[in-house]
Write a protein that holds these residues in place. Structure first.
Motif, PDB file in Angstrom:
ATOM      1  N   TYR A  97       0.786  -1.233   0.000  1.00 47.41           N
ATOM      2  CA  TYR A  97       0.000   0.000   0.000  1.00 47.41           C
ATOM      3  C   TYR A  97       0.821   1.288   0.000  1.00 47.41           C
ATOM      4  N   TYR A  98       1.967   1.282   0.643  1.00 45.64           N
ATOM      5  CA  TYR A  98       2.744   2.506   0.743  1.00 45.64           C
ATOM      6  C   TYR A  98       3.853   2.602  -0.298  1.00 45.64           C
ATOM      7  N   GLU A  99       4.349   1.451  -0.747  1.00 48.19           N
ATOM      8  CA  GLU A  99       5.438   1.459  -1.734  1.00 48.19           C
ATOM      9  C   GLU A  99       4.968   1.020  -3.116  1.00 48.19           C
ATOM     10  N   ASP A 100       3.700   0.676  -3.247  1.00 46.55           N
ATOM     11  CA  ASP A 100       3.093   0.267  -4.530  1.00 46.55           C
ATOM     12  C   ASP A 100       3.801  -0.926  -5.166  1.00 46.55           C
ATOM     13  N   TYR A 101       4.233  -1.854  -4.351  1.00 49.33           N
ATOM     14  CA  TYR A 101       4.851  -3.069  -4.868  1.00 49.33           C
ATOM     15  C   TYR A 101       3.760  -4.072  -5.241  1.00 49.33           C
ATOM     16  N   SER A 102       4.007  -4.834  -6.284  1.00 47.20           N
ATOM     17  CA  SER A 102       3.086  -5.899  -6.660  1.00 47.20           C
ATOM     18  C   SER A 102       3.313  -7.097  -5.734  1.00 47.20           C
ATOM     19  N   ILE A 103       2.393  -8.028  -5.770  1.00 49.63           N
ATOM     20  CA  ILE A 103       2.528  -9.229  -4.947  1.00 49.63           C
ATOM     21  C   ILE A 103       3.789  -9.991  -5.329  1.00 49.63           C
ATOM     22  N   LYS A 104       4.069 -10.071  -6.623  1.00 48.63           N
ATOM     23  CA  LYS A 104       5.282 -10.754  -7.089  1.00 48.63           C
ATOM     24  C   LYS A 104       6.535 -10.058  -6.561  1.00 48.63           C
ATOM     25  N   GLN A 105       6.567  -8.729  -6.635  1.00 46.17           N
ATOM     26  CA  GLN A 105       7.724  -7.979  -6.157  1.00 46.17           C
ATOM     27  C   GLN A 105       7.917  -8.163  -4.651  1.00 46.17           C
ATOM     28  N   ILE A 106       6.826  -8.165  -3.902  1.00 47.50           N
ATOM     29  CA  ILE A 106       6.917  -8.370  -2.456  1.00 47.50           C
ATOM     30  C   ILE A 106       7.477  -9.759  -2.174  1.00 47.50           C
ATOM     31  N   GLY A 107       6.981 -10.740  -2.921  1.00 49.90           N
ATOM     32  CA  GLY A 107       7.487 -12.099  -2.766  1.00 49.90           C
ATOM     33  C   GLY A 107       8.972 -12.191  -3.047  1.00 49.90           C
ATOM     34  N   ASP A 108       9.416 -11.495  -4.093  1.00 51.89           N
ATOM     35  CA  ASP A 108      10.843 -11.493  -4.433  1.00 51.89           C
ATOM     36  C   ASP A 108      11.680 -10.848  -3.330  1.00 51.89           C
ATOM     37  N   VAL A 109      11.214  -9.719  -2.811  1.00 54.19           N
ATOM     38  CA  VAL A 109      11.956  -9.003  -1.779  1.00 54.19           C
ATOM     39  C   VAL A 109      11.998  -9.796  -0.472  1.00 54.19           C
TER      40      VAL A 109
ATOM     41  N   LYS B 171      -0.126 -13.282  -0.761  1.00 52.68           N
ATOM     42  CA  LYS B 171      -1.573 -13.030  -0.882  1.00 52.68           C
ATOM     43  C   LYS B 171      -2.289 -13.337   0.426  1.00 52.68           C
ATOM     44  N   ILE B 172      -1.927 -14.463   1.038  1.00 51.93           N
ATOM     45  CA  ILE B 172      -2.560 -14.858   2.302  1.00 51.93           C
ATOM     46  C   ILE B 172      -2.207 -13.854   3.402  1.00 51.93           C
ATOM     47  N   ARG B 173      -0.934 -13.450   3.450  1.00 52.48           N
ATOM     48  CA  ARG B 173      -0.525 -12.488   4.477  1.00 52.48           C
ATOM     49  C   ARG B 173      -1.210 -11.137   4.301  1.00 52.48           C
ATOM     50  N   LEU B 174      -1.385 -10.717   3.052  1.00 53.37           N
ATOM     51  CA  LEU B 174      -2.099  -9.460   2.796  1.00 53.37           C
ATOM     52  C   LEU B 174      -3.557  -9.586   3.243  1.00 53.37           C
ATOM     53  N   LYS B 175      -4.195 -10.691   2.910  1.00 54.80           N
ATOM     54  CA  LYS B 175      -5.599 -10.900   3.281  1.00 54.80           C
ATOM     55  C   LYS B 175      -5.754 -10.920   4.798  1.00 54.80           C
ATOM     56  N   ARG B 176      -4.937 -11.717   5.458  1.00 52.89           N
ATOM     57  CA  ARG B 176      -5.025 -11.821   6.924  1.00 52.89           C
ATOM     58  C   ARG B 176      -4.616 -10.517   7.595  1.00 52.89           C
ATOM     59  N   GLY B 177      -3.635  -9.847   7.029  1.00 59.50           N
ATOM     60  CA  GLY B 177      -3.210  -8.562   7.571  1.00 59.50           C
ATOM     61  C   GLY B 177      -4.316  -7.525   7.481  1.00 59.50           C
ATOM     62  N   ARG B 178      -5.017  -7.503   6.347  1.00 60.77           N
ATOM     63  CA  ARG B 178      -6.157  -6.573   6.190  1.00 60.77           C
ATOM     64  C   ARG B 178      -7.232  -6.868   7.225  1.00 60.77           C
ATOM     65  N   GLU B 179      -7.502  -8.157   7.443  1.00 60.49           N
ATOM     66  CA  GLU B 179      -8.529  -8.548   8.419  1.00 60.49           C
ATOM     67  C   GLU B 179      -8.131  -8.101   9.832  1.00 60.49           C
ATOM     68  N   LYS B 180      -6.879  -8.316  10.176  1.00 59.00           N
ATOM     69  CA  LYS B 180      -6.390  -7.921  11.504  1.00 59.00           C
ATOM     70  C   LYS B 180      -6.399  -6.401  11.658  1.00 59.00           C
ATOM     71  N   LEU B 181      -6.008  -5.704  10.584  1.00 63.91           N
ATOM     72  CA  LEU B 181      -6.005  -4.250  10.609  1.00 63.91           C
ATOM     73  C   LEU B 181      -7.428  -3.717  10.766  1.00 63.91           C
ATOM     74  N   LYS B 182      -8.377  -4.333  10.084  1.00 68.94           N
ATOM     75  CA  LYS B 182      -9.783  -3.926  10.179  1.00 68.94           C
ATOM     76  C   LYS B 182     -10.290  -4.095  11.607  1.00 68.94           C
ATOM     77  N   LYS B 183      -9.926  -5.211  12.252  1.00 67.22           N
ATOM     78  CA  LYS B 183     -10.346  -5.433  13.646  1.00 67.22           C
ATOM     79  C   LYS B 183      -9.759  -4.383  14.580  1.00 67.22           C
ATOM     80  N   LEU B 184      -8.496  -4.034  14.337  1.00 66.54           N
ATOM     81  CA  LEU B 184      -7.850  -3.020  15.178  1.00 66.54           C
ATOM     82  C   LEU B 184      -8.486  -1.636  15.007  1.00 66.54           C
TER      83      LEU B 184
END
Length: 154
Positions: free
Chosen positions: A118-130, A139-152
């Protein structure tokens, strides 16, 4: 392309905020983030790597920032009894302050991919590479992270 002393200032100005924010997401402390950011750019000055383009350079900087942050945390955990502050200083006038405060509370495995996406505009592939992880994991970490962030935030 190689980063020379002449092109260093331009490179620093272009990527300093990205590198700092990645490091801050790991160390959660502005003083340490500043120190590690400085170290990353010093490593860039000493680097002999030929970068193919700006994206390659940015990915290299982020990878070095992550590794340097992890090294600091390992050192701190091994040699220091000093506790890391739970909540860093946030600018109350920043409209993203509430989101950033919630994001920093997330575990590292969710916080870093969310930041890069969201802040660096990296694609999922680029994040995976880094991060050295498969795209499915990101993808799973982004999904779960969004869910956790929403709860917070609720």
């Amino acid at each position: 392309m190689k980063v020379t002393r002449e092109s260093f200032t331009t490179t620093y100005d272009k990527y300093k905020n990205t590198v700092y924010s990645v490091i801050f997401n790991y160390v959660r402390n502005s003083e340490d983030a500043s120190d590690v950011t400085q170290d990353v750019f010093l490593k860039l000055l000493d680097c002999d790597t030929e970068f193919t383009d700006d994206e390659h350079l940015k990915a290299w900087l982020i990878r070095v920032a992550i590794n340097s942050s992890k090294n600091l945390l390992k050192f701190r955990n091994r040699f220091s009894d000093e506790e890391v502050p739970e909540m860093p200083y946030f600018d109350e006038h920043n409209e993203d302050s509430e989101i950033l405060q919630a994001l920093i509370k997330l575990p590292e495995k969710y916080r870093i991919p969310l930041h890069l996406f969201y802040y660096e505009d990296y694609s999922i592939k680029q994040i995976g590479d880094v991060l050295g992880a498969p795209e499915a994991t990101i993808k799973i970490r982004l999904k779960r992270g969004r869910e956790k962030l929403k709860k917070l935030l609720n």
